[in-house]
Design a protein around this motif. Structure first.
Motif, PDB file in Angstrom:
ATOM      1  N   PRO A 106       0.811  -1.223   0.000  1.00 24.38           N
ATOM      2  CA  PRO A 106       0.000   0.000   0.000  1.00 24.38           C
ATOM      3  C   PRO A 106       0.847   1.278   0.000  1.00 24.38           C
ATOM      4  CG  PRO A 106      -0.972  -1.579   1.497  1.00 24.38           C
ATOM      5  CD  PRO A 106       0.361  -2.143   1.065  1.00 24.38           C
ATOM      6  N   LYS A 107       1.954   1.274   0.735  1.00 18.34           N
ATOM      7  CA  LYS A 107       2.832   2.455   0.742  1.00 18.34           C
ATOM      8  C   LYS A 107       3.461   2.671  -0.627  1.00 18.34           C
ATOM      9  CE  LYS A 107       4.116   2.768   5.591  1.00 18.34           C
ATOM     10  NZ  LYS A 107       5.228   2.775   6.555  1.00 18.34           N
ATOM     11  N   LEU A 108       3.902   1.596  -1.259  1.00 16.29           N
ATOM     12  CA  LEU A 108       4.475   1.725  -2.603  1.00 16.29           C
ATOM     13  C   LEU A 108       3.413   2.191  -3.596  1.00 16.29           C
ATOM     14  CD1 LEU A 108       6.723  -1.461  -2.634  1.00 16.29           C
ATOM     15  CD2 LEU A 108       7.509   0.923  -2.652  1.00 16.29           C
ATOM     16  N   ALA A 109       2.196   1.745  -3.422  1.00 14.61           N
ATOM     17  CA  ALA A 109       1.096   2.192  -4.291  1.00 14.61           C
ATOM     18  C   ALA A 109       0.815   3.675  -4.051  1.00 14.61           C
ATOM     19  CB  ALA A 109      -0.152   1.352  -4.051  1.00 14.61           C
ATOM     20  N   VAL A 122       4.151   1.272  -7.531  1.00 15.03           N
ATOM     21  CA  VAL A 122       3.473   0.081  -8.029  1.00 15.03           C
ATOM     22  C   VAL A 122       1.979   0.357  -8.093  1.00 15.03           C
ATOM     23  CG1 VAL A 122       5.183  -1.531  -7.077  1.00 15.03           C
ATOM     24  CG2 VAL A 122       3.120  -1.003  -5.773  1.00 15.03           C
ATOM     25  N   ALA A 123       1.313  -0.400  -8.941  1.00 20.57           N
ATOM     26  CA  ALA A 123      -0.154  -0.447  -8.925  1.00 20.57           C
ATOM     27  C   ALA A 123      -0.496  -1.717  -8.168  1.00 20.57           C
ATOM     28  CB  ALA A 123      -0.706  -0.486 -10.339  1.00 20.57           C
ATOM     29  N   TYR A 124      -1.292  -1.579  -7.125  1.00 24.25           N
ATOM     30  CA  TYR A 124      -1.598  -2.719  -6.267  1.00 24.25           C
ATOM     31  C   TYR A 124      -3.099  -2.882  -6.165  1.00 24.25           C
ATOM     32  CZ  TYR A 124      -1.836  -5.555  -1.995  1.00 24.25           C
ATOM     33  OH  TYR A 124      -2.103  -6.529  -1.079  1.00 24.25           O
ATOM     34  N   GLU A 125      -3.575  -4.035  -6.637  1.00 23.14           N
ATOM     35  CA  GLU A 125      -4.989  -4.372  -6.536  1.00 23.14           C
ATOM     36  C   GLU A 125      -5.120  -5.459  -5.469  1.00 23.14           C
ATOM     37  OE1 GLU A 125      -7.156  -4.761 -10.318  1.00 23.14           O
ATOM     38  OE2 GLU A 125      -5.242  -4.182 -11.242  1.00 23.14           O
ATOM     39  N   ARG A 126      -5.379  -5.024  -4.255  1.00 26.42           N
ATOM     40  CA  ARG A 126      -5.411  -5.912  -3.098  1.00 26.42           C
ATOM     41  C   ARG A 126      -6.407  -7.060  -3.269  1.00 26.42           C
ATOM     42  NH1 ARG A 126      -5.568  -4.103   3.058  1.00 26.42           N
ATOM     43  NH2 ARG A 126      -4.095  -2.655   2.147  1.00 26.42           N
ATOM     44  N   GLU A 127      -7.561  -6.755  -3.831  1.00 23.35           N
ATOM     45  CA  GLU A 127      -8.625  -7.754  -3.928  1.00 23.35           C
ATOM     46  C   GLU A 127      -8.220  -8.989  -4.726  1.00 23.35           C
ATOM     47  OE1 GLU A 127      -9.052  -4.506  -5.020  1.00 23.35           O
ATOM     48  OE2 GLU A 127      -9.778  -3.815  -3.079  1.00 23.35           O
ATOM     49  N   ILE A 128      -7.409  -8.777  -5.753  1.00 13.78           N
ATOM     50  CA  ILE A 128      -7.007  -9.912  -6.602  1.00 13.78           C
ATOM     51  C   ILE A 128      -5.523 -10.251  -6.454  1.00 13.78           C
ATOM     52  CG2 ILE A 128      -8.856  -9.558  -8.269  1.00 13.78           C
ATOM     53  CD1 ILE A 128      -6.822  -8.246 -10.140  1.00 13.78           C
ATOM     54  N   GLU A 157       1.755  -4.400 -10.048  1.00 17.69           N
ATOM     55  CA  GLU A 157       2.410  -4.034 -11.301  1.00 17.69           C
ATOM     56  C   GLU A 157       3.416  -2.922 -11.027  1.00 17.69           C
ATOM     57  OE1 GLU A 157       1.287  -1.927 -15.567  1.00 17.69           O
ATOM     58  OE2 GLU A 157      -0.314  -2.696 -14.286  1.00 17.69           O
ATOM     59  N   ARG A 158       4.609  -3.108 -11.517  1.00 19.73           N
ATOM     60  CA  ARG A 158       5.646  -2.076 -11.380  1.00 19.73           C
ATOM     61  C   ARG A 158       5.306  -0.924 -12.320  1.00 19.73           C
ATOM     62  NH1 ARG A 158      11.864  -2.104 -10.787  1.00 19.73           N
ATOM     63  NH2 ARG A 158      12.453  -0.386 -12.136  1.00 19.73           N
ATOM     64  N   LEU A 159       5.357   0.297 -11.790  1.00 19.99           N
ATOM     65  CA  LEU A 159       5.074   1.482 -12.589  1.00 19.99           C
ATOM     66  C   LEU A 159       6.375   2.176 -12.983  1.00 19.99           C
ATOM     67  CD1 LEU A 159       2.027   2.878 -10.558  1.00 19.99           C
ATOM     68  CD2 LEU A 159       1.998   1.533 -12.677  1.00 19.99           C
ATOM     69  N   PRO A 160       6.341   3.044 -13.991  1.00 19.36           N
ATOM     70  CA  PRO A 160       7.569   3.704 -14.454  1.00 19.36           C
ATOM     71  C   PRO A 160       8.337   4.430 -13.341  1.00 19.36           C
ATOM     72  CG  PRO A 160       5.833   4.042 -16.062  1.00 19.36           C
ATOM     73  CD  PRO A 160       5.201   3.368 -14.873  1.00 19.36           C
ATOM     74  N   ALA A 161       7.631   4.985 -12.368  1.00 20.73           N
ATOM     75  CA  ALA A 161       8.311   5.709 -11.282  1.00 20.73           C
ATOM     76  C   ALA A 161       9.226   4.795 -10.463  1.00 20.73           C
ATOM     77  CB  ALA A 161       7.280   6.366 -10.367  1.00 20.73           C
ATOM     78  N   ALA A 162       9.024   3.492 -10.540  1.00 16.73           N
ATOM     79  CA  ALA A 162       9.857   2.542  -9.798  1.00 16.73           C
ATOM     80  C   ALA A 162      11.304   2.581 -10.260  1.00 16.73           C
ATOM     81  CB  ALA A 162       9.305   1.136  -9.928  1.00 16.73           C
ATOM     82  N   ALA A 163      11.547   3.060 -11.464  1.00 19.01           N
ATOM     83  CA  ALA A 163      12.920   3.133 -11.978  1.00 19.01           C
ATOM     84  C   ALA A 163      13.805   4.005 -11.088  1.00 19.01           C
ATOM     85  CB  ALA A 163      12.915   3.664 -13.408  1.00 19.01           C
ATOM     86  N   GLN A 164      13.188   4.945 -10.376  1.00 15.05           N
ATOM     87  CA  GLN A 164      13.954   5.810  -9.462  1.00 15.05           C
ATOM     88  C   GLN A 164      14.620   5.000  -8.342  1.00 15.05           C
ATOM     89  OE1 GLN A 164      11.644   9.271  -8.045  1.00 15.05           O
ATOM     90  NE2 GLN A 164      10.042   8.474  -9.388  1.00 15.05           N
ATOM     91  N   LEU A 165      14.048   3.859  -8.033  1.00 14.63           N
ATOM     92  CA  LEU A 165      14.559   3.031  -6.947  1.00 14.63           C
ATOM     93  C   LEU A 165      15.618   2.033  -7.387  1.00 14.63           C
ATOM     94  CD1 LEU A 165      11.168   2.255  -5.193  1.00 14.63           C
ATOM     95  CD2 LEU A 165      12.813   4.054  -4.631  1.00 14.63           C
ATOM     96  N   ASP A 166      15.806   1.868  -8.675  1.00  9.95           N
ATOM     97  CA  ASP A 166      16.746   0.865  -9.186  1.00  9.95           C
ATOM     98  C   ASP A 166      18.151   0.981  -8.593  1.00  9.95           C
ATOM     99  OD1 ASP A 166      14.782  -0.393 -10.618  1.00  9.95           O
ATOM    100  OD2 ASP A 166      15.340   0.489 -12.545  1.00  9.95           O
ATOM    101  N   PRO A 167      18.734   2.193  -8.484  1.00  6.44           N
ATOM    102  CA  PRO A 167      20.083   2.266  -7.906  1.00  6.44           C
ATOM    103  C   PRO A 167      20.149   1.702  -6.482  1.00  6.44           C
ATOM    104  CG  PRO A 167      19.528   4.334  -8.982  1.00  6.44           C
ATOM    105  CD  PRO A 167      18.277   3.507  -8.954  1.00  6.44           C
ATOM    106  N   PHE A 168      19.110   1.914  -5.706  1.00  7.30           N
ATOM    107  CA  PHE A 168      19.091   1.407  -4.336  1.00  7.30           C
ATOM    108  C   PHE A 168      18.931  -0.110  -4.314  1.00  7.30           C
ATOM    109  CE2 PHE A 168      17.411   5.736  -4.244  1.00  7.30           C
ATOM    110  CZ  PHE A 168      18.360   6.329  -3.417  1.00  7.30           C
TER     111      PHE A 168
END
Length: 75
Positions: free
Chosen positions: A38-41, A46-52, A56-67
């Motif tokens: 939920p925090k990442l969403a 990420v796009a997080y659909e809790r019910e199912i 899904e990784r979203l483009p903004a996740a690329a900022q975290l790649d170096p870490f």
């Protein structure tokens, strides 16, 4: 201690380790489901659909790649 005692203790140790591993996995899954995903969403990482259970990784996740690469290099 005879061979049967050793066998019983060995089996008991394996059973304990498996139950402990199962408990750890359950705690990790719970933390992911209720806290981290939920925090990442909320951060649009990420796009997080809790019910199912869909993540899904979203483009903004690329900022975290170096870490993530730093953590991967340490392991």
């Amino acid at each position: 201690m005879d061979d049967q005692d050793i066998q019983r203790r060995s089996e008991a140790t394996v059973a304990f380790e498996r139950s402990l591993e199962s408990l750890v996995l359950e705690r990790v899954a719970t933390a992911l489901h209720h806290v981290h995903l939920p925090k990442l969403a909320d951060a649009n990482v990420v796009a997080y659909e809790r019910e199912i259970g869909r993540v899904e990784r979203l483009p903004a996740a690329a900022q975290l790649d170096p870490f993530l690469e730093l953590v991967d290099d340490e392991n």
